[in-house]
Design a protein around this motif. Structure first.
Motif, mmCIF file in Angstrom:
data_model
loop_
_atom_site.group_PDB
_atom_site.id
_atom_site.type_symbol
_atom_site.label_atom_id
_atom_site.label_comp_id
_atom_site.label_asym_id
_atom_site.label_seq_id
_atom_site.Cartn_x
_atom_site.Cartn_y
_atom_site.Cartn_z
ATOM 1 N N ASN A 1 -43.833 -46.186 25.055
ATOM 2 C CA ASN A 1 -44.089 -44.762 25.259
ATOM 3 C C ASN A 1 -43.477 -43.883 24.174
ATOM 4 N N ASP A 2 -43.076 -44.473 23.041
ATOM 5 C CA ASP A 2 -42.526 -43.726 21.902
ATOM 6 C C ASP A 2 -41.341 -42.864 22.314
ATOM 7 N N MET A 3 -40.418 -43.431 23.059
ATOM 8 C CA MET A 3 -39.231 -42.707 23.495
ATOM 9 C C MET A 3 -38.131 -42.856 22.457
ATOM 10 N N SER A 4 -37.219 -41.889 22.424
ATOM 11 C CA SER A 4 -36.160 -41.839 21.425
ATOM 12 C C SER A 4 -35.034 -42.800 21.808
ATOM 13 N N PRO A 5 -34.101 -43.069 20.886
ATOM 14 C CA PRO A 5 -32.963 -43.944 21.225
ATOM 15 C C PRO A 5 -32.107 -43.390 22.357
ATOM 16 N N ARG A 6 -31.880 -42.072 22.382
ATOM 17 C CA ARG A 6 -31.077 -41.505 23.463
ATOM 18 C C ARG A 6 -31.803 -41.605 24.806
ATOM 19 N N ALA A 7 -33.126 -41.528 24.793
ATOM 20 C CA ALA A 7 -33.871 -41.736 26.032
ATOM 21 C C ALA A 7 -33.734 -43.175 26.512
ATOM 22 N N PHE A 8 -33.670 -44.131 25.592
ATOM 23 C CA PHE A 8 -33.442 -45.516 25.981
ATOM 24 C C PHE A 8 -32.047 -45.714 26.578
ATOM 25 N N LEU A 9 -31.047 -45.001 26.051
ATOM 26 C CA LEU A 9 -29.667 -45.173 26.523
ATOM 27 C C LEU A 9 -29.359 -44.359 27.770
ATOM 28 N N GLU A 10 -30.277 -43.542 28.241
ATOM 29 C CA GLU A 10 -29.985 -42.662 29.378
ATOM 30 C C GLU A 10 -29.541 -43.419 30.626
ATOM 31 N N PRO A 11 -30.155 -44.542 31.039
ATOM 32 C CA PRO A 11 -29.664 -45.227 32.243
ATOM 33 C C PRO A 11 -28.244 -45.755 32.117
ATOM 34 N N TYR A 12 -27.749 -45.960 30.898
ATOM 35 C CA TYR A 12 -26.416 -46.509 30.705
ATOM 36 C C TYR A 12 -25.375 -45.427 30.436
ATOM 37 N N LEU A 13 -25.798 -44.294 29.905
ATOM 38 C CA LEU A 13 -24.862 -43.201 29.620
ATOM 39 C C LEU A 13 -24.728 -42.252 30.796
ATOM 40 N N VAL A 14 -25.763 -42.115 31.616
ATOM 41 C CA VAL A 14 -25.751 -41.207 32.767
ATOM 42 C C VAL A 14 -25.850 -42.047 34.031
ATOM 43 N N GLU A 15 -24.811 -42.045 34.837
ATOM 44 C CA GLU A 15 -24.752 -42.869 36.041
ATOM 45 C C GLU A 15 -25.135 -42.043 37.266
#
Length: 562
Positions: free
Chosen positions: A471-485
């Motif tokens: 879906n052409d998501m950014s690196p921060r969008a990929f890390l969202e489940p791990y950075l935001v609990e």
């Protein structure tokens, strides 16, 4: 590095018997065991990972076979860095077998959600409600159709009517047809209202009766029974018209009767909407929800609800607004230097000491413990500060590694010129497997320091990475489940079809909430304490300011820079 050893057969009796018979061979046995242990530790990195183990975990087996009745020891090595800290669990009196407290959640037994009783409790009430609503809905249609189908012939047999008179009584003129059209329109509106309000899956099974819903169903039952009773009486005994000098049943009157019944059902539906959907919308109370043991809290405004409906409302907010509870963060991980500083004092008496020396040593130990107790807040402060620093550092490394990994992948466009060197197109899953190793170490360390590795496996991470690439998501969008609990439903373990909670309150659960009411929701190690207070009444008075007062004077002095 932690090492866990598990003994297998033979049992302790066999071990003691072998020791008694071998005698002098114990030293050779222990020596061979130490040699095998050293050999296994030298080659532990070359062993393959077991598929059933958690990610970043290595298994080493010592003594693959049993020889001469010797013990076989299986050693499991978990490679961890200095940031993992201790993961031991302290058992206090609050969780002992002899005491019962709010922390001892094993005392509160949860109901089984797979048995026959649970299925009956879940579907029986809904089935009865649907059955009663369906009977009430089709009753007006049945009342209008039954005379046409030839039911209740005794109403005509008692009258001296010809066949033409009977057909004339059951005929429907223009006015009657208009009433039938009005009846059909009312039935359509009633069907839409029932579908929009009541044809929904219940969000919870409550322990007590829902008073308003039960009142509406009782009102529907009484209305249906009363109308059917009068209908039967009027057809067989009552509603009559004068035709050819005799008394007979008039079909137009029956259609009007069915239309009135439909109007009554529409009014009942209106009352149900007010009681079930609108009454509680106006905020009346302020509630505060505190989660134990981590102490996270949220506040909300709520309308007039019963205690059990308020509990359901709180759980809906809990699963969508609270952060994921991580029991592994109850004790912050400390580094090796901090663990050495926090080590306990030990004194060894080699040459012996007299009572006075022993008393002085005990006083010194007590004084040292007192000093440590007085400085415990400083230790906590520095531990939290050091932990926050490490988390921010690992987070920065993870974001940088993810951004660099995403630069190595590019979507292949059809209209772009083909490169000179041959390329192999990859699907999202293959592309995720290709770029994941470059960020795996940074992600592993971050999940370790934040204690999230039990929630995220390699398969789930690769699946999420492939979804982001697709879906052409950014690196921060990929890390969202791990950075935001947050929220709680982000945890895969919480995505179940049914959750069991125990509701504890001093008041009857079907009663409405009031000022000062408190109840508790418990599930395993998590408990939600809800306190309710009434929102105060506000008195607002109007104050008029004279427009002439909006004039100002500039005060100047020698130091004013104007």
């Amino acid at each position: 590095m932690e090492t866990e050893s598990v003994k297998s057969e033979p049992s302790s009796k066999t071990t003691r018997r072998s020791r008694g018979h071998t005698g002098g061979n114990n030293s050779s046995t222990l020596g061979s065991h130490r040699d095998r242990t050293r050999h296994s530790h030298r080659n532990n990195h070359s062993r393959n990972k077991r598929p059933d183990m958690a990610p970043f975990q290595t298994s080493v087996n010592i003594g693959d076979d049993t020889r001469d009745g010797q013990e076989v020891i299986e050693v499991q090595i978990l490679p961890q860095d200095e940031t993992w800290g201790e993961n031991t669990t302290a058992i206090t009196g609050n969780t002992s077998e002899q005491s019962i407290s709010m922390e001892d959640v094993s005392y509160w037994q949860m109901s089984d959600d797979t048995g026959i009783g649970f299925a009956c409790q879940r579907y029986l009430e809904r089935a009865l409600s649907v059955l009663l609503s369906a009977v009430a809905f089709v009753s007006p249609l049945v009342m209008a159709v039954l005379p046409k189908l030839g039911f209740f012939p005794s109403a005509f047999d008692n009258l001296d009517l010809t066949q033409n008179d009977r057909l004339q009584l059951l005929a429907c003129n223009a006015e009657c047809k208009g009433m039938l059209v009005s009846l059909a329109a009312r039935m359509l509106l009633l069907a839409i209202g029932l579908w929009a309000v009541f044809m929904r899956k219940p969000v919870a099974i409550m322990p007590r009766i829902f008073f308003f819903r039960a009142s509406v169903l009782l009102l529907v039952l009484i209305t249906t029974f009363a109308y059917w009773l009068f209908y039967i009486v009027q057809v067989t005994e009552g509603t009559k018209a004068i035709v050819s000098g005799s008394e007979a049943v008039d079909y137009k009157t029956l259609v009007s009767y069915a239309t009135n019944f439909t109007d009554t059902l529409l009014f009942v539906h209106y009352v149900a909407v007010i009681l079930l959907e609108i009454r509680h919308l106006q905020p009346i109370y302020y509630i505060k929800v505190i989660r134990s043991p981590d102490g996270e809290s949220h506040s909300y405004s709520i309308g007039q609800l019963s205690i059990q409906r308020t509990a359901v409302w709180v759980l809906q907010r809990y699963y969508t607004e609270f952060s994921v509870y991580n029991p592994y963060l109850e004790r912050l991980p400390v580094s090796k230097s901090q663990r050495k500083a926090l080590s306990s004092f030990k004194y060894y008496d080699v040459d012996g000491a007299n009572p006075s020396q022993q008393q002085s040593q005990s006083r010194a130990v007590l004084a040292a413990h007192a000093r440590r107790r007085d400085s415990s807040h400083n230790e906590r402060f520095y531990e939290e500060h050091e932990y926050d620093r490490r988390v921010k550092k690992r987070r920065a490394r993870l974001v940088t590694a993810a951004e660099e990994a995403f630069t190595h992948i590019k979507r292949l466009q059809n209209d772009q010129p083909q490169p000179q060197a041959p390329v192999i197109p990859l699907d999202p899953q293959e592309a995720a497997q290709a770029i994941f190793p470059s960020m795996a170490r940074a992600l592993q360390k971050y999940l370790r320091v934040t204690r999230q590795q039990p929630r995220h496996t390699i398969e789930s991470i690769l699946k999420h990475l492939a979804h982001c690439l697709k879906n052409d998501m950014s690196p921060r969008a990929f890390l969202e489940p791990y950075l935001v609990e947050a929220p709680v439903l982000q945890n895969d373990k919480e995505r179940r079809t049914n959750h069991n909670w125990a509701l504890i309150c001093d008041e009857l659960l079907s009663r409405p909430i009031m000022d000062g009411c408190t109840f508790q929701l418990i599930q395993n190690d998590v408990s939600l304490t809800v306190s309710i207070n009434k929102i105060p009444h506000f008195t607002i008075s109007e104050e008029v300011i004279d427009p002439k007062s909006n004039k100002f004077v500039l005060k100047l002095n020698s130091e004013t820079s104007v």
